[in-house]
Design a protein around this motif. Structure first.
Motif, PDB file in Angstrom:
ATOM      1  N   ALA A 154      36.344  24.138 -16.964  1.00 56.98           N
ATOM      2  CA  ALA A 154      34.891  24.096 -17.138  1.00 56.98           C
ATOM      3  C   ALA A 154      34.572  24.235 -18.623  1.00 56.98           C
ATOM      4  N   ASP A 155      34.064  23.174 -19.212  1.00 54.56           N
ATOM      5  CA  ASP A 155      33.745  23.163 -20.642  1.00 54.56           C
ATOM      6  C   ASP A 155      32.651  22.142 -20.866  1.00 54.56           C
ATOM      7  N   ASP A 156      31.688  22.484 -21.720  1.00 49.42           N
ATOM      8  CA  ASP A 156      30.579  21.559 -21.935  1.00 49.42           C
ATOM      9  C   ASP A 156      30.993  20.312 -22.711  1.00 49.42           C
ATOM     10  N   ASP A 157      32.164  20.343 -23.322  1.00 46.05           N
ATOM     11  CA  ASP A 157      32.670  19.207 -24.089  1.00 46.05           C
ATOM     12  C   ASP A 157      33.651  18.412 -23.220  1.00 46.05           C
ATOM     13  N   SER A 158      33.265  17.211 -22.836  1.00 42.05           N
ATOM     14  CA  SER A 158      34.120  16.401 -21.969  1.00 42.05           C
ATOM     15  C   SER A 158      35.435  16.034 -22.642  1.00 42.05           C
ATOM     16  N   ILE A 159      35.434  15.972 -23.965  1.00 46.69           N
ATOM     17  CA  ILE A 159      36.664  15.656 -24.696  1.00 46.69           C
ATOM     18  C   ILE A 159      37.658  16.803 -24.557  1.00 46.69           C
ATOM     19  N   VAL A 160      37.153  18.039 -24.600  1.00 48.55           N
ATOM     20  CA  VAL A 160      38.018  19.203 -24.416  1.00 48.55           C
ATOM     21  C   VAL A 160      38.614  19.180 -23.010  1.00 48.55           C
ATOM     22  N   CYS A 161      37.786  18.888 -22.027  1.00 50.07           N
ATOM     23  CA  CYS A 161      38.277  18.806 -20.646  1.00 50.07           C
ATOM     24  C   CYS A 161      39.378  17.769 -20.533  1.00 50.07           C
ATOM     25  N   SER A 162      39.156  16.614 -21.150  1.00 47.96           N
ATOM     26  CA  SER A 162      40.131  15.534 -21.089  1.00 47.96           C
ATOM     27  C   SER A 162      41.421  15.908 -21.802  1.00 47.96           C
ATOM     28  N   SER A 163      41.299  16.535 -22.969  1.00 52.18           N
ATOM     29  CA  SER A 163      42.478  16.916 -23.753  1.00 52.18           C
ATOM     30  C   SER A 163      43.315  17.964 -23.028  1.00 52.18           C
ATOM     31  N   LEU A 164      42.647  18.969 -22.501  1.00 49.00           N
ATOM     32  CA  LEU A 164      43.367  20.018 -21.774  1.00 49.00           C
ATOM     33  C   LEU A 164      44.023  19.455 -20.520  1.00 49.00           C
ATOM     34  N   SER A 165      43.318  18.564 -19.836  1.00 46.63           N
ATOM     35  CA  SER A 165      43.883  17.945 -18.636  1.00 46.63           C
ATOM     36  C   SER A 165      45.157  17.185 -18.972  1.00 46.63           C
ATOM     37  N   THR A 166      45.115  16.422 -20.061  1.00 48.12           N
ATOM     38  CA  THR A 166      46.278  15.643 -20.480  1.00 48.12           C
ATOM     39  C   THR A 166      47.459  16.544 -20.800  1.00 48.12           C
ATOM     40  N   VAL A 192      45.395  19.032 -12.580  1.00 45.72           N
ATOM     41  CA  VAL A 192      43.993  19.389 -12.803  1.00 45.72           C
ATOM     42  C   VAL A 192      43.177  18.918 -11.609  1.00 45.72           C
ATOM     43  N   ALA A 193      42.649  19.871 -10.865  1.00 48.52           N
ATOM     44  CA  ALA A 193      41.924  19.572  -9.634  1.00 48.52           C
ATOM     45  C   ALA A 193      40.568  18.935  -9.922  1.00 48.52           C
ATOM     46  N   TRP A 194      39.877  19.479 -10.914  1.00 47.94           N
ATOM     47  CA  TRP A 194      38.571  18.956 -11.284  1.00 47.94           C
ATOM     48  C   TRP A 194      38.123  19.548 -12.614  1.00 47.94           C
ATOM     49  N   THR A 195      37.101  18.953 -13.197  1.00 47.26           N
ATOM     50  CA  THR A 195      36.497  19.485 -14.418  1.00 47.26           C
ATOM     51  C   THR A 195      34.987  19.562 -14.198  1.00 47.26           C
ATOM     52  N   ALA A 196      34.348  20.445 -14.957  1.00 49.41           N
ATOM     53  CA  ALA A 196      32.889  20.592 -14.887  1.00 49.41           C
ATOM     54  C   ALA A 196      32.368  20.832 -16.290  1.00 49.41           C
ATOM     55  N   ASN A 197      31.125  20.428 -16.532  1.00 47.81           N
ATOM     56  CA  ASN A 197      30.540  20.562 -17.872  1.00 47.81           C
ATOM     57  C   ASN A 197      29.330  21.479 -17.911  1.00 47.81           C
ATOM     58  N   ALA A 198      29.062  22.167 -16.795  1.00 47.13           N
ATOM     59  CA  ALA A 198      27.934  23.094 -16.749  1.00 47.13           C
ATOM     60  C   ALA A 198      28.273  24.242 -15.813  1.00 47.13           C
ATOM     61  N   GLY A 199      27.641  25.386 -16.053  1.00 48.65           N
ATOM     62  CA  GLY A 199      27.946  26.574 -15.272  1.00 48.65           C
ATOM     63  C   GLY A 199      27.646  26.437 -13.791  1.00 48.65           C
ATOM     64  N   ALA A 200      26.465  25.934 -13.461  1.00 43.95           N
ATOM     65  CA  ALA A 200      26.080  25.809 -12.054  1.00 43.95           C
ATOM     66  C   ALA A 200      27.030  24.864 -11.315  1.00 43.95           C
ATOM     67  N   ASP A 201      27.407  23.786 -11.978  1.00 43.78           N
ATOM     68  CA  ASP A 201      28.328  22.830 -11.375  1.00 43.78           C
ATOM     69  C   ASP A 201      29.699  23.476 -11.145  1.00 43.78           C
ATOM     70  N   THR A 202      30.091  24.348 -12.054  1.00 43.62           N
ATOM     71  CA  THR A 202      31.370  25.050 -11.928  1.00 43.62           C
ATOM     72  C   THR A 202      31.398  25.890 -10.656  1.00 43.62           C
ATOM     73  N   VAL A 203      30.326  26.633 -10.415  1.00 46.00           N
ATOM     74  CA  VAL A 203      30.240  27.477  -9.220  1.00 46.00           C
ATOM     75  C   VAL A 203      30.293  26.614  -7.969  1.00 46.00           C
ATOM     76  N   THR A 204      29.533  25.515  -7.954  1.00 47.88           N
ATOM     77  CA  THR A 204      29.498  24.619  -6.798  1.00 47.88           C
ATOM     78  C   THR A 204      30.871  24.012  -6.526  1.00 47.88           C
ATOM     79  N   ARG A 205      31.517  23.537  -7.587  1.00 46.43           N
ATOM     80  CA  ARG A 205      32.831  22.917  -7.421  1.00 46.43           C
ATOM     81  C   ARG A 205      33.862  23.938  -6.945  1.00 46.43           C
ATOM     82  N   TYR A 206      33.774  25.153  -7.462  1.00 44.23           N
ATOM     83  CA  TYR A 206      34.733  26.184  -7.060  1.00 44.23           C
ATOM     84  C   TYR A 206      34.607  26.488  -5.566  1.00 44.23           C
ATOM     85  N   GLU A 207      33.386  26.565  -5.082  1.00 47.89           N
ATOM     86  CA  GLU A 207      33.174  26.860  -3.664  1.00 47.89           C
ATOM     87  C   GLU A 207      33.768  25.772  -2.774  1.00 47.89           C
TER      88      GLU A 207
END
Length: 219
Positions: free
Chosen positions: A6-18, A28-43
């Motif tokens: 979960a990071d607001d920078d999609s490039i960071v998400c992509s780099s870490l995933s790689t 990497v199961a999934w990525t999120a760029n906002a806090g609320a989305d992170t909670v929803t995806r985790y559930e």
């Protein structure tokens, strides 16, 4: 191992995933760029480890982590951020995340994720230095034992621990997991778990992360 980022920078998400996937460290199961989305995806799809940045739009990473940990106390959440802000560190410790890492070296993420997966607590060098040198502001100090006062003596909170319990506590603070502690002290993992439970009860500290940090702050 399955990791979510979960990071607001999609490039960071992509780099870490790689990095995580290319090295065979984790899927990497999934990525999120906002806090609320992170909670929803985790559930919907709880990963083994969640890497979360602090500053995200709307609900920040710490607020999202607190909601997740309230619903899932065993969640393995590692804060990964560019901010060594003491109030953020204090909040991360208070809510029971598994560590706080500064984005200084991306390569450090791999051993950190592996350590968290193994049950260890991970604190970046910069964070530990602040705790050990006693330069924490009041926001962080409120999480630490008021009896420490920067003195090289056992504070009242830890005074009732047995010598063996202090040995276990020292190894917890060094970041060893239960298996490693058991091996080092020639104990069974069950005995180590019981010892740690006793230590938490005697010190009235709520989780292993706070236990490690409070002990380190008094050294």
């Amino acid at each position: 191992m399955r990791v979510a980022i979960a990071d607001d920078d999609s490039i960071v998400c992509s780099s870490l995933s790689t990095i995580l996937e290319a090295t065979g460290t984790a899927d990497v199961a999934w990525t999120a760029n906002a806090g609320a989305d992170t909670v929803t995806r985790y559930e919907k799809d709880a990963p083994d480890v969640l890497l979360v940045d602090v500053q995200m739009p709307g609900m920040n990473g710490l607020e999202a982590s607190e909601l997740i940990l309230t619903a899932h106390p065993d969640a393995r959440i590692l804060v990964l951020t560019t901010f060594a802000d003491e109030s953020y560190i204090a909040k991360a410790l208070e809510i029971g995340t598994k560590g706080y890492l500064i984005k200084q070296d991306v390569s450090s993420v791999i051993p950190a994720v592996q350590a968290v997966m193994a049950g260890q607590v991970v604190m970046g060098a910069e964070v530990l230095n602040k705790l050990r040198t006693g330069v924490q502001p009041m926001a962080t100090r409120t999480l630490l034992d008021a009896d420490c006062n920067g003195l090289n003596e056992i504070p009242e909170r830890f005074a009732n621990l047995t010598e063996r319990e202090r040995e276990v506590l020292e190894l917890v603070a060094e970041g060893l997991d239960n298996r490693e502690i058991a091996t080092k002290l020639f104990l069974s993992e069950g005995t180590v778990r019981n010892r740690i439970s006793d230590i938490l009860a005697k010190t009235n500290i709520s989780n292993r992360t706070k236990l490690a940090v409070e002990w380190l702050s008094c050294q």
